[in-house]
Design a protein around this motif. Structure first.
Motif, PDB file in Angstrom:
ATOM      1  N   LEU A 186    -101.962   1.130 -75.743  1.00 60.95           N
ATOM      2  CA  LEU A 186    -103.406   0.961 -75.875  1.00 60.95           C
ATOM      3  C   LEU A 186    -104.098   2.297 -76.143  1.00 60.95           C
ATOM      4  O   LEU A 186    -105.058   2.357 -76.919  1.00 60.95           O
ATOM      5  N   LEU A 187    -103.614   3.381 -75.532  1.00 57.16           N
ATOM      6  CA  LEU A 187    -104.185   4.705 -75.777  1.00 57.16           C
ATOM      7  C   LEU A 187    -103.972   5.157 -77.225  1.00 57.16           C
ATOM      8  O   LEU A 187    -104.825   5.826 -77.821  1.00 57.16           O
ATOM      9  N   LEU A 188    -102.820   4.784 -77.796  1.00 58.60           N
ATOM     10  CA  LEU A 188    -102.464   5.220 -79.152  1.00 58.60           C
ATOM     11  C   LEU A 188    -102.992   4.288 -80.240  1.00 58.60           C
ATOM     12  O   LEU A 188    -102.906   4.616 -81.419  1.00 58.60           O
ATOM     13  N   LYS A 189    -103.520   3.129 -79.846  1.00 54.70           N
ATOM     14  CA  LYS A 189    -103.952   2.127 -80.822  1.00 54.70           C
ATOM     15  C   LYS A 189    -105.000   2.722 -81.753  1.00 54.70           C
ATOM     16  O   LYS A 189    -105.978   3.309 -81.324  1.00 54.70           O
ATOM     17  N   GLY A 190    -104.767   2.581 -83.049  1.00 55.26           N
ATOM     18  CA  GLY A 190    -105.673   3.139 -84.043  1.00 55.26           C
ATOM     19  C   GLY A 190    -105.343   4.558 -84.453  1.00 55.26           C
ATOM     20  O   GLY A 190    -105.960   5.105 -85.376  1.00 55.26           O
ATOM     21  N   GLN A 191    -104.351   5.177 -83.773  1.00 59.09           N
ATOM     22  CA  GLN A 191    -103.923   6.530 -84.109  1.00 59.09           C
ATOM     23  C   GLN A 191    -102.643   6.485 -84.951  1.00 59.09           C
ATOM     24  O   GLN A 191    -101.840   5.555 -84.812  1.00 59.09           O
ATOM     25  N   ALA A 192    -102.482   7.484 -85.813  1.00 62.45           N
ATOM     26  CA  ALA A 192    -101.218   7.606 -86.552  1.00 62.45           C
ATOM     27  C   ALA A 192    -100.138   7.973 -85.543  1.00 62.45           C
ATOM     28  O   ALA A 192    -100.200   9.025 -84.909  1.00 62.45           O
ATOM     29  N   THR A 193     -99.163   7.093 -85.347  1.00 58.05           N
ATOM     30  CA  THR A 193     -98.194   7.255 -84.259  1.00 58.05           C
ATOM     31  C   THR A 193     -96.766   7.256 -84.781  1.00 58.05           C
ATOM     32  O   THR A 193     -96.416   6.475 -85.664  1.00 58.05           O
ATOM     33  N   ARG A 194     -95.935   8.122 -84.213  1.00 52.67           N
ATOM     34  CA  ARG A 194     -94.520   8.196 -84.551  1.00 52.67           C
ATOM     35  C   ARG A 194     -93.727   7.456 -83.476  1.00 52.67           C
ATOM     36  O   ARG A 194     -93.611   7.909 -82.343  1.00 52.67           O
ATOM     37  N   PHE A 195     -93.197   6.303 -83.828  1.00 49.99           N
ATOM     38  CA  PHE A 195     -92.345   5.542 -82.916  1.00 49.99           C
ATOM     39  C   PHE A 195     -90.888   5.908 -83.164  1.00 49.99           C
ATOM     40  O   PHE A 195     -90.549   6.517 -84.193  1.00 49.99           O
ATOM     41  N   LEU A 196     -89.994   5.548 -82.248  1.00 48.99           N
ATOM     42  CA  LEU A 196     -88.569   5.730 -82.483  1.00 48.99           C
ATOM     43  C   LEU A 196     -88.139   4.796 -83.609  1.00 48.99           C
ATOM     44  O   LEU A 196     -88.601   3.651 -83.699  1.00 48.99           O
ATOM     45  N   ASP A 197     -87.260   5.282 -84.475  1.00 49.52           N
ATOM     46  CA  ASP A 197     -86.827   4.442 -85.592  1.00 49.52           C
ATOM     47  C   ASP A 197     -85.623   3.588 -85.187  1.00 49.52           C
ATOM     48  O   ASP A 197     -85.102   3.704 -84.073  1.00 49.52           O
ATOM     49  N   CYS A 198     -85.186   2.736 -86.094  1.00 49.21           N
ATOM     50  CA  CYS A 198     -84.101   1.792 -85.789  1.00 49.21           C
ATOM     51  C   CYS A 198     -82.815   2.506 -85.394  1.00 49.21           C
ATOM     52  O   CYS A 198     -82.118   2.077 -84.464  1.00 49.21           O
ATOM     53  N   ASP A 199     -82.489   3.590 -86.093  1.00 52.06           N
ATOM     54  CA  ASP A 199     -81.264   4.330 -85.772  1.00 52.06           C
ATOM     55  C   ASP A 199     -81.342   4.950 -84.381  1.00 52.06           C
ATOM     56  O   ASP A 199     -80.354   4.953 -83.631  1.00 52.06           O
ATOM     57  N   GLN A 200     -82.486   5.487 -84.035  1.00 54.98           N
ATOM     58  CA  GLN A 200     -82.657   6.089 -82.711  1.00 54.98           C
ATOM     59  C   GLN A 200     -82.557   5.037 -81.609  1.00 54.98           C
ATOM     60  O   GLN A 200     -81.930   5.268 -80.568  1.00 54.98           O
ATOM     61  N   CYS A 201     -83.134   3.868 -81.852  1.00 55.33           N
ATOM     62  CA  CYS A 201     -83.037   2.779 -80.876  1.00 55.33           C
ATOM     63  C   CYS A 201     -81.602   2.293 -80.745  1.00 55.33           C
ATOM     64  O   CYS A 201     -81.118   2.037 -79.631  1.00 55.33           O
ATOM     65  N   ARG A 202     -80.902   2.184 -81.867  1.00 51.01           N
ATOM     66  CA  ARG A 202     -79.522   1.713 -81.851  1.00 51.01           C
ATOM     67  C   ARG A 202     -78.636   2.695 -81.069  1.00 51.01           C
ATOM     68  O   ARG A 202     -77.762   2.287 -80.303  1.00 51.01           O
ATOM     69  N   GLU A 203     -78.868   3.986 -81.254  1.00 48.86           N
ATOM     70  CA  GLU A 203     -78.084   4.987 -80.522  1.00 48.86           C
ATOM     71  C   GLU A 203     -78.304   4.860 -79.011  1.00 48.86           C
ATOM     72  O   GLU A 203     -77.354   4.935 -78.219  1.00 48.86           O
ATOM     73  N   LEU A 204     -79.549   4.640 -78.601  1.00 47.21           N
ATOM     74  CA  LEU A 204     -79.848   4.468 -77.182  1.00 47.21           C
ATOM     75  C   LEU A 204     -79.160   3.227 -76.624  1.00 47.21           C
ATOM     76  O   LEU A 204     -78.614   3.254 -75.520  1.00 47.21           O
ATOM     77  N   GLU A 205     -79.177   2.139 -77.383  1.00 46.44           N
ATOM     78  CA  GLU A 205     -78.548   0.894 -76.934  1.00 46.44           C
ATOM     79  C   GLU A 205     -77.040   1.057 -76.785  1.00 46.44           C
ATOM     80  O   GLU A 205     -76.419   0.468 -75.892  1.00 46.44           O
ATOM     81  N   GLN A 206     -76.448   1.882 -77.655  1.00 48.13           N
ATOM     82  CA  GLN A 206     -75.006   2.122 -77.576  1.00 48.13           C
ATOM     83  C   GLN A 206     -74.653   3.047 -76.409  1.00 48.13           C
ATOM     84  O   GLN A 206     -73.640   2.848 -75.720  1.00 48.13           O
ATOM     85  N   ARG A 207     -75.474   4.061 -76.186  1.00 49.21           N
ATOM     86  CA  ARG A 207     -75.205   5.020 -75.116  1.00 49.21           C
ATOM     87  C   ARG A 207     -75.540   4.481 -73.744  1.00 49.21           C
ATOM     88  O   ARG A 207     -74.930   4.856 -72.746  1.00 49.21           O
ATOM     89  N   PHE A 208     -76.528   3.561 -73.668  1.00 48.58           N
ATOM     90  CA  PHE A 208     -76.966   3.033 -72.387  1.00 48.58           C
ATOM     91  C   PHE A 208     -77.006   1.507 -72.475  1.00 48.58           C
ATOM     92  O   PHE A 208     -78.089   0.899 -72.481  1.00 48.58           O
TER      93      PHE A 208
END
Length: 210
Positions: A186-208
């Protein structure tokens, strides 16, 4: 953990959640598995003043075995345990930021919050939105059971989150992570925001893995 310890842990976690403003009044409920039964906070109970001895004990059929009358939302917990039999605890809150997000019209119902932080991906992962049902409507159980087969947490529209975990501590930690991520969203809504990308999420899911 024996029954006495588990009852005391539920009361302790409830007070911690209440004292930090994550729930209020008599809203919210906590449950934990005890063999093939569950312990769940009673109906109309303030989370800040849970009496361990009065916590409801339910059989696998949902019938009350001992303690006070259970939360009227016990069916939510039972339905999630059916679809996620390896989970040992569930937390349901009406936490402010998560509820606010659940009221937004422009979210993705298949996964409400974006991957803002690594810890959100690790502790919550996918968060499907379940359409609005009136409080206590037991047809909600079917929707929760279906959606929670693929996600450890769900968000009830105009209501709040239901979060499971492999321990009571894990369920509480995931609930807290979800609430903080909802606040960030909600704080970031309307702001240009950098989220984690698919590869970064996939790496986290594999490691944890879950």
């Amino acid at each position: 953990m024996n029954e006495r310890e588990l009852r005391e842990q539920i009361a302790l976690q409830g007070k911690s959640i209440f004292d930090r403003g994550l729930t209020f009044g008599t809203s919210g409920n906590i449950s934990a598995k005890l063999g093939d039964e569950i312990l769940i906070t009673p109906t109309n109970t303030c989370m800040g003043r849970i009496d361990p001895d009065r916590i409801s004990r339910l059989g696998p059929d949902g019938n009350l075995r001992s303690g006070d009358k259970p939360s009227k939302e016990a069916f939510l917990h039972l339905s999630m345990y059916r679809s996620r039999p390896n989970e040992l605890a569930i937390v349901h809150l009406h936490s402010t930021y998560s509820v606010a997000v659940s009221c937004l019209a422009d979210v993705d119902p298949s996964n409400v919050l974006p991957p803002i932080t690594a810890y959100y991906v690790m502790r919550v992962g996918t968060l499907p939105l379940i359409r609005y049902f009136p409080p206590g409507d037991e047809t909600l159980a079917e929707a929760v059971e279906v959606q929670s087969k693929h996600a450890r947490s769900v968000l009830l529209a105009n209501h709040g989150p239901v979060v499971s975990g492999k321990s009571l501590d894990a369920a509480v930690a995931a609930t807290e992570e979800l609430e903080e991520t909802a606040k960030l969203f909600l704080l970031l809504k309307g702001q240009a925001t950098r989220f984690l990308d698919c590869d970064q999420c996939r790496e986290l899911e594999q490691r944890f893995p879950n």
